[in-house]
Design an enzyme around this catalytic site. Sequence first.
Site, PDB file in Angstrom:
ATOM      1  N   HIS A 112      -8.101   9.939   7.407  1.00 42.57           N
ATOM      2  CA  HIS A 112      -7.237   8.814   7.770  1.00 42.57           C
ATOM      3  C   HIS A 112      -6.595   8.152   6.546  1.00 42.57           C
ATOM      4  O   HIS A 112      -5.933   7.127   6.657  1.00 42.57           O
ATOM      5  CB  HIS A 112      -8.083   7.766   8.519  1.00 42.57           C
ATOM      6  CG  HIS A 112      -7.308   6.855   9.418  1.00 42.57           C
ATOM      7  ND1 HIS A 112      -6.738   7.272  10.602  1.00 42.57           N
ATOM      8  CD2 HIS A 112      -6.994   5.527   9.325  1.00 42.57           C
ATOM      9  CE1 HIS A 112      -6.124   6.257  11.195  1.00 42.57           C
ATOM     10  NE2 HIS A 112      -6.253   5.183  10.431  1.00 42.57           N
ATOM     11  N   ASP A 171     -10.435  12.888  10.644  1.00 43.72           N
ATOM     12  CA  ASP A 171     -10.217  11.436  10.679  1.00 43.72           C
ATOM     13  C   ASP A 171     -11.357  10.801  11.473  1.00 43.72           C
ATOM     14  O   ASP A 171     -11.574  11.149  12.636  1.00 43.72           O
ATOM     15  CB  ASP A 171      -8.868  11.207  11.372  1.00 43.72           C
ATOM     16  CG  ASP A 171      -8.442   9.761  11.427  1.00 43.72           C
ATOM     17  OD1 ASP A 171      -9.312   8.871  11.380  1.00 43.72           O
ATOM     18  OD2 ASP A 171      -7.230   9.534  11.524  1.00 43.72           O
ATOM     19  N   LYS A 202       0.789   4.033  -3.027  1.00 42.62           N
ATOM     20  CA  LYS A 202      -0.148   5.145  -2.846  1.00 42.62           C
ATOM     21  C   LYS A 202       0.422   6.408  -2.222  1.00 42.62           C
ATOM     22  O   LYS A 202      -0.253   7.439  -2.212  1.00 42.62           O
ATOM     23  CB  LYS A 202      -1.325   4.681  -1.975  1.00 42.62           C
ATOM     24  CG  LYS A 202      -2.228   3.671  -2.661  1.00 42.62           C
ATOM     25  CD  LYS A 202      -3.451   3.379  -1.802  1.00 42.62           C
ATOM     26  CE  LYS A 202      -4.484   2.576  -2.554  1.00 42.62           C
ATOM     27  NZ  LYS A 202      -5.676   2.296  -1.734  1.00 42.62           N
ATOM     28  N   ASN A 205       0.814  -1.223   0.000  1.00 35.05           N
ATOM     29  CA  ASN A 205       0.000   0.000   0.000  1.00 35.05           C
ATOM     30  C   ASN A 205       0.843   1.267   0.000  1.00 35.05           C
ATOM     31  O   ASN A 205       0.605   2.196  -0.784  1.00 35.05           O
ATOM     32  CB  ASN A 205      -0.936   0.020   1.217  1.00 35.05           C
ATOM     33  CG  ASN A 205      -1.855  -1.174   1.244  1.00 35.05           C
ATOM     34  OD1 ASN A 205      -1.383  -2.300   1.335  1.00 35.05           O
ATOM     35  ND2 ASN A 205      -3.152  -0.956   1.157  1.00 35.05           N
ATOM     36  N   SER A 242      -1.325   4.875  11.587  1.00 36.45           N
ATOM     37  CA  SER A 242      -2.386   4.224  12.346  1.00 36.45           C
ATOM     38  C   SER A 242      -1.811   3.086  13.197  1.00 36.45           C
ATOM     39  O   SER A 242      -0.968   3.352  14.057  1.00 36.45           O
ATOM     40  CB  SER A 242      -3.482   3.751  11.386  1.00 36.45           C
ATOM     41  OG  SER A 242      -4.657   3.439  12.093  1.00 36.45           O
TER      42      SER A 242
END
Lengths: 280, 280
Positions: free
Chosen positions: B260, B226, B65, B61, B150
């Site tokens: 987020h 978020d 991204k 990811n 996160s």
Amino acid sequence: MNIEIKSENKSFDGLNRQYTHRSNTLDCDMQFGVFLPEKALQGNKLPVLFWLSGLTCTDENFMQKSGIQKIASKYNVIVVAPDTSPRGESVPDDVDKSYDFGLGAGFYINATQEPWKKNYQMYSYILEELIPLVDEHFPVDDTRFISGHSMGGHGALTIGLKNSELFKSISAFSPICNPSQVPWGIKAFSNYLGDDKNQWKKYDALELVKNNKPNLPILVDQGSDDVFYAEQLSTVSFQKQLNAYDSDQFSVRIQEGYDHSYYFIATFLEEHIKFHLKSL
Amino acid sequence: MNIEIKSENKSFDGLNRQYTHRSNTLDCDMQFGVFLPEKALQGNKLPVLFWLSGLTCTDENFMQKSGIQKIASKYNVIVVAPDTSPRGESVPDDVDKSYDFGLGAGFYINATQEPWKKNYQMYSYILEELIPLVDEHFPVDDTRFISGHSMGGHGALTIGLKNSELFKSISAFSPICNPSQVPWGIKAFSNYLGDDKNQWKKYDALELVKNNKPNLPILVDQGSDDVFYAEQLSTVSFQKQLNAYDSDQFSVRIQEGYDHSYYFIATFLEEHIKFHLKSL
């Protein structure tokens, strides 16, 4: 024309949004992505880049993987990225569910054959529905650029060349330059357009530049290590044809060691935006 | 330690690679992503950023991204992005296949409870297997940074705080600052670590900074919009604790309107890399 915001993410002080709308042209619901730089949110009219994606992509791939938001914020360009085909349960797909025909593979043409012609009208969708919709809903000035990747590079070249009054410049990454002559294009065109190859030429970038010198700037980047380079893309033929016009308006560059992926697109995307803005 | 290249894409004159290897610590095959800037390919030793991803993510990811390759090329930093849990058919998963526990949710801790403890040893994997492997196979100098998002922000903070001799600086996006007190953390820690909450404190960033002033620079960015901000992340408690030390080495910033997603990470990632390099 009504559009609805499906999602919204703040990005580089601007907003990245996904919209849904009913497309009359395609007779189905469609999604598209938009990036609005901060200046657009403040009410300034900005140029707009239409990005056409490649086989298997949706409206999301470019917005998620290219890094366009950082660049579009820096240079103050609105970005619009449509889906690559009509969508939905009522839309026919390839019987084999292949990646290169049917859903995700609309080829930016108007199908004339059954069962495709009812929905697969992506050429008209871009020109007659998406552009007016963007003009209506977003703070765009009359400056449009068009770009895309692979099947979407083919779309950018053919739509741009056939409608040069609508666009200031065309760029493409790894475009299918001569679809009439390569496996991807032959499969798609014979299904969507039937056997009359004169109909195919209308949607073939190499054919379009053969006897008509393009009247807007063109930039093409192609990776030398792209696995589709030799069999599907016909880049060298296209390069030769543009070179024959001996104009500094046209540039087809072979980028050493790059492939067909978004890693390649991301690397040269800022140069493409600078190219488009220089065309003004 | 043997590693194998699974894929390779040229990107910004460097190489983005995915590797596979057998992890003895996790008792399974693992993948990780690496970006090597051109200068590293030329044999120069460079600093390395370890990036820990969040719930549901794999090693891919961040590489796909975040836009890290453009930044890492500009600042000459090697990037290493491991997966978020052990993987494979022999690795137990949550019975409910939930997104927040089991596969894709290793929480960068060493499980002590059955059936998790055999494979879920992500804390030791990062420290005792991945870092030595990176030192052996890539041209890294002795400068390590750690960052994450996160659950991975929690991982970066806790691993960095507990091993400050190994890292020059820590940064995090939207970290779970106080996992012992929030639903995501309570679910994971009670399963992986059992009911003894003293064991939980070892992996809780807020607990770790409560009585011990961190001895390396920390930067945290948190989006105000978020959806997990209020319930899961405890950012304000962490910010208060760091502010109590009255040091310009620590900064917890609330970024207005950001959420987020990777759109948030991409926006501030270059600032994080500049922060890490400034720590040298």
